[in-house]
Design a protein around this motif. Structure first.
Motif, mmCIF file in Angstrom:
data_model
loop_
_atom_site.group_PDB
_atom_site.id
_atom_site.type_symbol
_atom_site.label_atom_id
_atom_site.label_comp_id
_atom_site.label_asym_id
_atom_site.label_seq_id
_atom_site.Cartn_x
_atom_site.Cartn_y
_atom_site.Cartn_z
ATOM 1 N N ASP A 121 65.012 36.556 28.474
ATOM 2 C CA ASP A 121 63.904 36.169 29.038
ATOM 3 C C ASP A 121 64.411 35.428 30.438
ATOM 4 O OD1 ASP A 121 60.836 35.317 28.891
ATOM 5 O OD2 ASP A 121 61.663 33.468 29.735
ATOM 6 N N PRO A 122 63.635 35.443 31.534
ATOM 7 C CA PRO A 122 64.062 34.998 32.892
ATOM 8 C C PRO A 122 64.314 33.609 32.780
ATOM 9 C CG PRO A 122 62.501 36.823 33.214
ATOM 10 C CD PRO A 122 62.424 36.439 31.884
ATOM 11 N N GLY A 123 63.462 32.975 32.159
ATOM 12 C CA GLY A 123 63.543 31.607 32.000
ATOM 13 C C GLY A 123 64.435 31.013 31.099
ATOM 14 N N THR A 124 65.248 31.790 30.393
ATOM 15 C CA THR A 124 66.245 31.505 29.486
ATOM 16 C C THR A 124 67.456 30.600 30.047
ATOM 17 O OG1 THR A 124 66.104 33.251 27.983
ATOM 18 C CG2 THR A 124 68.169 32.205 27.850
ATOM 19 N N GLY A 125 67.923 29.624 29.611
ATOM 20 C CA GLY A 125 69.020 28.487 30.268
ATOM 21 C C GLY A 125 69.225 27.615 29.618
ATOM 22 N N PRO A 126 70.420 26.912 29.730
ATOM 23 C CA PRO A 126 71.301 27.347 30.964
ATOM 24 C C PRO A 126 72.175 28.591 30.754
ATOM 25 C CG PRO A 126 72.299 25.504 29.732
ATOM 26 C CD PRO A 126 70.896 25.833 29.130
ATOM 27 N N VAL A 127 72.868 29.221 31.584
ATOM 28 C CA VAL A 127 73.451 30.499 31.681
ATOM 29 C C VAL A 127 74.910 30.208 32.062
ATOM 30 C CG1 VAL A 127 73.796 32.790 32.420
ATOM 31 C CG2 VAL A 127 71.552 31.943 31.770
ATOM 32 N N VAL A 128 75.901 30.636 31.291
ATOM 33 C CA VAL A 128 77.413 30.141 31.697
ATOM 34 C C VAL A 128 77.954 31.613 32.097
ATOM 35 C CG1 VAL A 128 79.679 29.320 31.049
ATOM 36 C CG2 VAL A 128 77.610 28.194 30.406
ATOM 37 N N VAL A 129 78.558 31.720 33.184
ATOM 38 C CA VAL A 129 79.458 33.110 33.475
ATOM 39 C C VAL A 129 80.663 32.843 33.529
ATOM 40 C CG1 VAL A 129 79.428 35.012 35.444
ATOM 41 C CG2 VAL A 129 77.318 33.636 35.143
ATOM 42 N N GLU A 130 81.443 33.858 33.028
ATOM 43 C CA GLU A 130 82.832 33.651 32.691
ATOM 44 C C GLU A 130 83.567 34.575 33.347
ATOM 45 O OE1 GLU A 130 85.703 34.615 29.130
ATOM 46 O OE2 GLU A 130 84.818 32.905 28.950
#
Length: 520
Positions: A418-427
């Motif tokens: 979902d666009p509101g999913t968070g937080p997001v961690v990018v590795e």
């Protein structure tokens, strides 16, 4: 060498520039009419000064919100709607004045409402200028914007004085309303190319704009240079009426002559800017203009002859114009389209905030130590500000690629979050030989700022303890939608270059993993 007038050869820019000039003249006429209408009231001095406050306070209050709106919605439509709103307000103001129902509180309220419209117009109009003219003409377009402001300051009050004396304030209120209609028609005639303005949540967009400025050293330096110059320079604008009456013994017409000298100097400065750019860097122009302005402040502190004041105010106007036009042009050249209005709104807030603080400080100082001491202190601070250019110069940005870039492939996930999913961690994992590690970490300093400018709220780079040469970049974004904006529209060509420089140091293709928040 590009002429100051070159942008006027472009039809749509010429049409909108003339419309804005007419609107600015109307605004000055409105101010004069409102002040005249209050002259017969008790406490007229306070009420007349409140007209300026009511007109300018909205700029400080609404500049940042208006920047968010201008970045989130179609700027042309936003400008049209604002002009229609101001037209309706101007018609109401005229009607109430004609029918004799205008009271001081109501006049100040409607003036405040018109000021809100002006605050909403500024960032949106400034942000569309790079769409109207080529990048090489942006400095000239900024100069023409400054010329229109000074022409309006000279023409508006003069015309309003004649019209108010012969036909009453309602006439200038009506003409101001017509100027909004003309601007709206000009915007309707402009066939703007489709733009990918995507509405963002208001608070999130406001924070994103603030983060962009915070992690853009070039932008921070421009704001700093603006404040350093404007605060001491406001001594002239704030105290010139007192200089005219107390030091030079001039009446209102003599004060008008001093303002005219400043205006003429400002126009002259705009016309000579192309020649100055041909021989001086941006930092060099700021230094020359600041030192010129400091010298004028020192002369005004000691001058007792009106003719001397008129003569020195011409270069003061040119210096003021040079500094502000140069900084405004640099801001427009640096900011990418997706955050341009918010960045310009931040610059506008700093500029008007410095004006407000400077005016207050110098007014209080003049009451305490007198005009001579105040102007000498202001001159010293202006010169000191010029000296700080030696270790805090403008950071060149003309070489940066500000076009939108999409260097990253679309994320391939096992499911669509979902666009509101968070937080997001990018590795992002890199393989960096020991002899390249120092160069890699240096390259990552620019990558860090790029990630934080475009949406990340935390960032770090780490060595893997169990694997030699493995370097891991981690950054956190508040939502999945915020990361998708990095993929599509927020990155510029310069951001792509920073990213590629770091990736090129890895002996294997970097491995990217997107980690989504899991409920425990």
């Amino acid at each position: 060498m590009t002429s100051t007038w070159a942008p006027l050869r472009i039809g749509v820019f010429r049409m909108l520039w003339l419309a804005v000039l007419g609107s600015q003249i109307g605004t000055w006429m409105q101010t004069v009419g409102a002040q005249w209408l209050l002259l017969g009231e008790p406490n007229a001095g306070t009420l007349v000064s409140l007209v300026q406050t009511a007109a300018t306070l909205p700029v400080l209050l609404l500049a940042l919100p208006s920047g968010v709106l201008a970045d989130s919605f179609d700027r042309r439509r936003l400008l049209i709607n604002v002009q229609i709103f101001q037209l309706a307000t101007g018609v109401m103001l005229t009607g109430l004045t004609v029918t004799g129902q205008m009271t001081p509180p109501l006049l100040l309220l409607l003036t405040f409402v018109l000021g809100c419209g002006t605050a909403m117009t500024g960032p949106a109009y400034q942000a569309v200028i790079p769409e109207l003219v080529p990048r090489s003409l942006i400095p000239s377009a900024a100069g023409l914007g400054a010329i229109s402001i000074n022409l309006a300051r000279a023409i508006g009050p003069a015309v309003a004085g004649v019209l108010v004396a012969r036909a009453g304030p309602a006439t200038v209120f009506a003409l101001n309303a017509v100027s909004f209609l003309v601007f709206a028609i000009a915007l309707l005639l402009w066939r703007r190319d489709p733009q990918d303005n995507v509405a963002e949540p208001f608070v999130a967009a406001l924070r994103t704009g603030g983060r962009y400025v915070r992690y853009a050293p070039i932008m921070r330096r421009l704001l700093l240079r603006s404040v350093i110059f404007v605060v001491p320079a406001m001594a002239l604008w704030a105290l010139l009426p007192l200089v005219a009456s107390r030091r030079l013994g001039l009446d209102a017409s003599g004060y008008g002559l001093l303002l005219a000298a400043l205006g003429a100097g400002a126009v002259l400065g705009a016309l000579t800017l192309p020649r100055m750019r041909a021989v001086l860097s941006g930092t060099g122009m700021l230094a020359v203009a600041s030192l010129t302005y400091a010298a004028v402040l020192a002369v005004l502190a000691l001058a007792r002859e009106p003719v001397i004041a008129v003569i020195v105010l011409v270069p003061a106007g040119a210096a003021w114009m040079t500094v502000l036009t140069s900084l405004n042009a640099e801001v427009q050249l640096f900011l990418p389209g997706w955050v341009r209005a918010r960045g310009l709104a931040g610059y506008q807030t700093a500029f008007f905030g410095a004006q407000a603080v400077g005016s207050l400080v110098w007014g209080v100082t003049a009451d305490r130590i007198g005009l001579v001491g105040t102007f000498l202190i202001a001159a010293g601070l202006t010169a000191a500000g010029a000296a700080t250019l030696a270790w805090a110069p403008l950071i060149p940005s003309g070489h940066l690629n500000r076009d939108p870039a999409t260097p990253w492939p679309e994320p391939r996930l096992t499911h669509e979050p979902d666009p509101g999913t968070g937080p997001v961690v990018v590795e992002v994992a890199y393989t960096i030989p020991p002899d390249r590690e120092a160069e890699f970490l240096e390259a990552m300093s620019e990558v860090r700022r790029s990630r934080l400018r475009t949406g990340a709220v935390q960032w770090g780079v780490f060595r893997a303890g169990e694997t030699s040469g493995r370097m891991v970049e981690l950054y956190v974004l508040p939502t999945w939608d915020e990361h998708l904006r990095q993929h599509d529209g927020r990155l510029t060509g310069a951001d792509a270059e920073y990213d590629e420089r770091a990736r090129a140091l890895s002996t294997t293709p970097p491995e990217v993993v997107h980690m989504l928040s899991a409920q425990v």
